[in-house]
Design a protein around this motif. Structure first.
Motif, PDB file in Angstrom:
ATOM      1  N   SER A 168      47.934  39.489  40.331  1.00  0.00           N
ATOM      2  CA  SER A 168      46.490  39.645  40.535  1.00  0.00           C
ATOM      3  C   SER A 168      46.108  41.112  40.673  1.00  0.00           C
ATOM      4  CB  SER A 168      46.048  38.877  41.779  1.00  0.00           C
ATOM      5  OG  SER A 168      46.311  37.498  41.641  1.00  0.00           O
ATOM      6  N   LYS A 169      46.897  41.865  41.412  1.00  0.00           N
ATOM      7  CA  LYS A 169      46.600  43.289  41.613  1.00  0.00           C
ATOM      8  C   LYS A 169      46.767  44.067  40.304  1.00  0.00           C
ATOM      9  CE  LYS A 169      48.078  42.893  46.409  1.00  0.00           C
ATOM     10  NZ  LYS A 169      46.728  42.872  46.989  1.00  0.00           N
ATOM     11  N   ALA A 172      43.751  43.165  38.176  1.00  0.00           N
ATOM     12  CA  ALA A 172      42.549  43.801  38.728  1.00  0.00           C
ATOM     13  C   ALA A 172      42.471  45.266  38.345  1.00  0.00           C
ATOM     14  CB  ALA A 172      42.538  43.649  40.249  1.00  0.00           C
ATOM     15  N   ARG A 183      36.686  41.146  37.764  1.00  0.00           N
ATOM     16  CA  ARG A 183      37.423  41.278  39.012  1.00  0.00           C
ATOM     17  C   ARG A 183      38.521  40.219  39.083  1.00  0.00           C
ATOM     18  NH1 ARG A 183      34.844  39.594  42.940  1.00  0.00           N
ATOM     19  NH2 ARG A 183      33.131  38.543  41.846  1.00  0.00           N
ATOM     20  N   CYS A 184      39.589  40.532  39.801  1.00  0.00           N
ATOM     21  CA  CYS A 184      40.675  39.571  40.000  1.00  0.00           C
ATOM     22  C   CYS A 184      41.144  39.665  41.447  1.00  0.00           C
ATOM     23  CB  CYS A 184      41.831  39.840  39.039  1.00  0.00           C
ATOM     24  SG  CYS A 184      43.168  38.605  39.149  1.00  0.00           S
ATOM     25  N   ASN A 185      41.065  38.565  42.163  1.00  0.00           N
ATOM     26  CA  ASN A 185      41.452  38.518  43.565  1.00  0.00           C
ATOM     27  C   ASN A 185      42.348  37.315  43.838  1.00  0.00           C
ATOM     28  OD1 ASN A 185      39.785  40.763  44.901  1.00  0.00           O
ATOM     29  ND2 ASN A 185      38.202  39.635  43.777  1.00  0.00           N
ATOM     30  N   THR A 242      38.088  43.650  44.410  1.00  0.00           N
ATOM     31  CA  THR A 242      39.025  43.337  43.332  1.00  0.00           C
ATOM     32  C   THR A 242      40.405  43.780  43.764  1.00  0.00           C
ATOM     33  OG1 THR A 242      39.357  43.381  40.924  1.00  0.00           O
ATOM     34  CG2 THR A 242      38.798  45.481  41.981  1.00  0.00           C
ATOM     35  N   GLY A 243      41.413  43.054  43.349  1.00  0.00           N
ATOM     36  CA  GLY A 243      42.776  43.344  43.776  1.00  0.00           C
ATOM     37  C   GLY A 243      43.021  43.026  45.232  1.00  0.00           C
TER      38      GLY A 243
END
Length: 259
Positions: A168-169, A172, A183-185, A242-243
């Motif tokens: 995910s990080k 992101a 965004r990616c969380n 995000t992240g």
């Protein structure tokens, strides 16, 4: 309720537990949702009930992912949200089985929990790049507190969920550095009242009570409580997140930090 009117979402593992609660929540907040699962009967029933669409999907089948995303775009015109929720456990510690059985379980868990999540991210980003008005979207990947405090009794699940956090990080920061408003969380649930825990309770009476005590709140989470966190990260209410990791664990890691 969060205003998700006009948003289009895909939610994997929608037939039960957190996935089903997430479909309910996103639909209630106004999103158009495509739910997917291997359990066609339960997944379709849930989606019919709340006005979502349904597709059968094995998330570990990489070739199927672009078709699932294309189905959502064809139905609704865009893709704004992906919730990578589908997952499985192996229930095997590092020496529990012979090599053949051990690596078969390991390969399957990683194919679903990690490779399936990565394939979903990749297919979703490609679709989000083409959204009317420009690239925009939110990806929410579901990990577990076992990503931070691993289970000795399930090496594959623990390792895969830890890898989902790193994935995910990476996603992101890739999107951010590419100038994409995607965004990616990660949501990190603690012990949640799902079918998996219910089945374990049947085999080990008292298990749910024991697990509930891992949280200072002294109870299990309801899937709807995790779905609320997912809906927040999927919404436009947190554009600077995000992240990130969002814990939904009832304070369990506050008293058992795993360091």
């Amino acid at each position: 309720m969060l205003g998700l009117s006009g948003k289009v979402a895909i939610v994997t593992g929608c037939a039960s537990g957190i996935g089903a609660a997430t479909v309910r929540r996103l639909c209630a907040d106004g999103a158009a949702v495509l739910g997917t699962d291997l359990d066609a009967a339960r997944g379709a029933a849930l989606c019919d009930e709340v006005g979502a669409r349904f597709a059968v999907q094995d998330v570990s089948d990489r070739a199927l992912w672009p078709r699932i995303v294309a189905q959502a775009v064809a139905a609704f015109g865009r893709l704004d949200i992906l919730v990578n929720n589908a997952g499985m456990v192996s229930g095997a510690g590092i020496e529990d089985h012979d090599d053949a059985a051990m690596f078969a379980a390991w390969d399957k868990v990683l194919a679903v929990n990690l490779s399936g999540t990565m394939a979903g991210c990749r297919a979703a980003i490609a679709a989000m790049r083409d959204n009317p008005g420009g690239p925009k979207g939110a990806i929410v990947n579901i990990a577990s507190t076992t990503a931070i405090t691993p289970l000795p009794t399930d090496v594959g699940y623990s390792a895969s969920k830890a890898a989902v956090r790193a994935l995910s990080k990476s996603v992101a920061t890739w999107c951010a550095q590419a100038g994409l408003a995607i965004r990616c969380n990660t949501v990190i649930p603690g012990a949640t009242h799902t079918g998996i825990l219910e089945a374990t309770e049947q085999q080990m009476p008292g298990f749910l009570t024991m697990v509930a005590k891992t949280s200072p709140l002294n109870r299990l989470a309801d899937p709807s409580e995790t779905a609320a966190a997912i809906a927040f990260l999927a919404s436009d209410e947190c554009p600077f997140m995000t992240g990130a990791d969002m814990l939904v664990d009832g304070g369990a890691l506050a008293i058992h930090p795993g360091f």
